[in-house]
Structure formats: structure tokens, C-alpha cells
Design an enzyme around this catalytic site. Structure first.
Site, PDB file in Angstrom:
ATOM      1  N   HIS A  52      -6.320  27.837 -19.734  1.00 36.62           N
ATOM      2  CA  HIS A  52      -5.723  29.158 -19.895  1.00 36.62           C
ATOM      3  C   HIS A  52      -4.662  29.361 -18.826  1.00 36.62           C
ATOM      4  O   HIS A  52      -4.528  28.565 -17.896  1.00 36.62           O
ATOM      5  CB  HIS A  52      -6.785  30.253 -19.817  1.00 36.62           C
ATOM      6  CG  HIS A  52      -7.615  30.216 -18.584  1.00 36.62           C
ATOM      7  ND1 HIS A  52      -7.147  30.600 -17.359  1.00 36.62           N
ATOM      8  CD2 HIS A  52      -8.893  29.804 -18.365  1.00 36.62           C
ATOM      9  CE1 HIS A  52      -8.078  30.455 -16.457  1.00 36.62           C
ATOM     10  NE2 HIS A  52      -9.166  29.955 -17.033  1.00 36.62           N
TER      11      HIS A  52
HETATM   12  P1  TYD Z   1     -13.080  31.375 -17.494  1.00 38.96           P
HETATM   13  O1  TYD Z   1     -12.068  32.059 -16.636  1.00 38.96           O
HETATM   14  O2  TYD Z   1     -12.665  31.022 -18.878  1.00 38.96           O
HETATM   15  O3  TYD Z   1     -13.610  30.062 -16.763  1.00 38.96           O
HETATM   16  P2  TYD Z   1     -12.860  28.687 -16.379  1.00 38.96           P
HETATM   17  O4  TYD Z   1     -11.413  28.952 -16.324  1.00 38.96           O
HETATM   18  O5  TYD Z   1     -13.423  28.333 -15.058  1.00 38.96           O
HETATM   19  O6  TYD Z   1     -13.213  27.659 -17.388  1.00 38.96           O
HETATM   20  O7  TYD Z   1     -14.393  32.275 -17.516  1.00 38.96           O
HETATM   21  C1  TYD Z   1     -15.576  31.834 -18.122  1.00 38.96           C
HETATM   22  C2  TYD Z   1     -16.448  33.053 -18.404  1.00 38.96           C
HETATM   23  O8  TYD Z   1     -16.807  33.708 -17.189  1.00 38.96           O
HETATM   24  C3  TYD Z   1     -15.753  34.094 -19.265  1.00 38.96           C
HETATM   25  O9  TYD Z   1     -16.718  34.610 -20.172  1.00 38.96           O
HETATM   26  C4  TYD Z   1     -15.373  35.185 -18.306  1.00 38.96           C
HETATM   27  C5  TYD Z   1     -16.389  35.066 -17.186  1.00 38.96           C
HETATM   28  N1  TYD Z   1     -15.837  35.390 -15.861  1.00 38.96           N
HETATM   29  C6  TYD Z   1     -16.220  36.548 -15.222  1.00 38.96           C
HETATM   30  O10 TYD Z   1     -17.039  37.336 -15.729  1.00 38.96           O
HETATM   31  N2  TYD Z   1     -15.708  36.825 -13.986  1.00 38.96           N
HETATM   32  C7  TYD Z   1     -14.822  35.998 -13.384  1.00 38.96           C
HETATM   33  O11 TYD Z   1     -14.362  36.287 -12.249  1.00 38.96           O
HETATM   34  C8  TYD Z   1     -14.406  34.803 -14.066  1.00 38.96           C
HETATM   35  C9  TYD Z   1     -13.411  33.856 -13.447  1.00 38.96           C
HETATM   36  C10 TYD Z   1     -14.940  34.547 -15.296  1.00 38.96           C
END
Ligand code: TYD
Length: 136
Positions: A52
Site C-alpha cells: 500500500h
Molecule cells: P496494514 O497497514 O495493512 O499492515 P502492513 O502494512 O504492515 O501489512 O494493517 C494491517 C491491519 O492492522 C489493518 O486491519 C489495519 C490495522 N492497523 C491498525 O489498527 N493500526 C495501525 O496502526 C496499523 C498500522 C494497522
């Protein structure tokens, strides 16, 4: 935004026979105030994270333990970083697509972020990101 704004930041390291110490001050060692800290851990081998981009968010990514790769992509140019030191962090500016992979066993990825969690700040679709970046 250009990938050239992303860079490795060498953090202060205070050597000590009792164990080394690194501190990070928002606005001093990194170019933003820290509003949030999160970390990835217990990452199964072969996992990929990220996938992302963020509209406004700035981040510093640090390998607190072990190692992993971060692939950055501004829509025009890509650059892969291998992070494996707890005293150096990768600064990621807004509008950069990122993918994290190649996690070593037991690795911990800490992320310092300039804002609280906000799903509306994400581009989770690569084509939408390219559109917004003015590449398509
Ligand atoms: P995501 O940002 O997609 O993770 P990564 O980039 O590490 O693969 O987030 C994964 C899940 O966690 C998504 O459901 C949102 C949640 N999340 C939070 O609740 N708080 C946060 O600070 C972050 C980064 C993610």
C-alpha cells in the site's frame, strides 16, 4: 512524491560495554513528530507485508531485530532496501508504495509514524495509487 526523498537515516548510537543505546527524537533525528508506533513480529517465513501507499503519512522503518527487505516504489522508480540494524531507519515520505518481505526468523519491524492510524490515508489499490501519483 519522488523516491529520492526516501533515505536511510543513521540514528545516534551510544556505545556502552553494558549494551548499546539508540534514541530517536521526533523533529530532531527524523523530519516529523511521532504520533504512533507499531511493530510487526512473529512474522511467518515467506510472508509479505505492506502492499500500500499513504497519502500524507511519513514513517521511519527500523529492523529492531533480525532483518527484512523494503521495496519502495514512487510509480516511476523502485528501490529495494535491506534493513538489519537497530541504529538505522528507512525514512519513507508520503505517496510511496511499499512492500516488505524476506523477513528473517524472529525479526521485529518497528515503524514510527507521523499520524494516528487512519484508513482513509491509504491507497491499497496500485492502479489508484498510480493515478493519484500522476503516472497513469
Ligand atoms: P496494514 O497497514 O495493512 O499492515 P502492513 O502494512 O504492515 O501489512 O494493517 C494491517 C491491519 O492492522 C489493518 O486491519 C489495519 C490495522 N492497523 C491498525 O489498527 N493500526 C495501525 O496502526 C496499523 C498500522 C494497522
Amino acid at each position: 512524491m519522488s523516491i529520492e526523498r526516501c533515505k536511510i537515516i543513521d540514528l545516534p548510537k551510544i556505545h556502552d560495554p553494558r549494551g548499546n543505546l539508540t534514541s530517536i527524537e521526533g523533529g530532531v533525528h527524523i523530519p516529523f513528530d511521532i504520533q504512533r508506533v507499531y511493530y510487526l513480529y512473529d512474522v511467518p517465513g515467506g510472508s509479505e507485508r505492506g502492499g500500500h501507499a499513504h497519502k500524507e503519512l511519513q514513517q521511519l522503518i527500523v529492523a529492531m531485530s533480525g532483518s527484512f527487505d523494503v521495496l519502495l516504489d514512487d510509480g516511476r522508480k523502485k528501490k529495494r532496501y535491506h534493513l538489519n540494524r537497530s541504529y538505522s531507519g528507512l525514512y519513507v515520505c508520503p505517496m510511496i508504495w511499499r512492500e516488505l518481505d524476506n523477513f528473517s526468523s524472529g525479526s521485529v519491524c518497528m515503524v514510527l509514524a507521523s499520524s494516528h492510524y487512519d484508513e482513509s490515508d491509504y491507497f491499497r489499490d496500485y492502479q489508484q495509487f498510480l493515478n493519484a501519483a500522476g503516472v497513469l
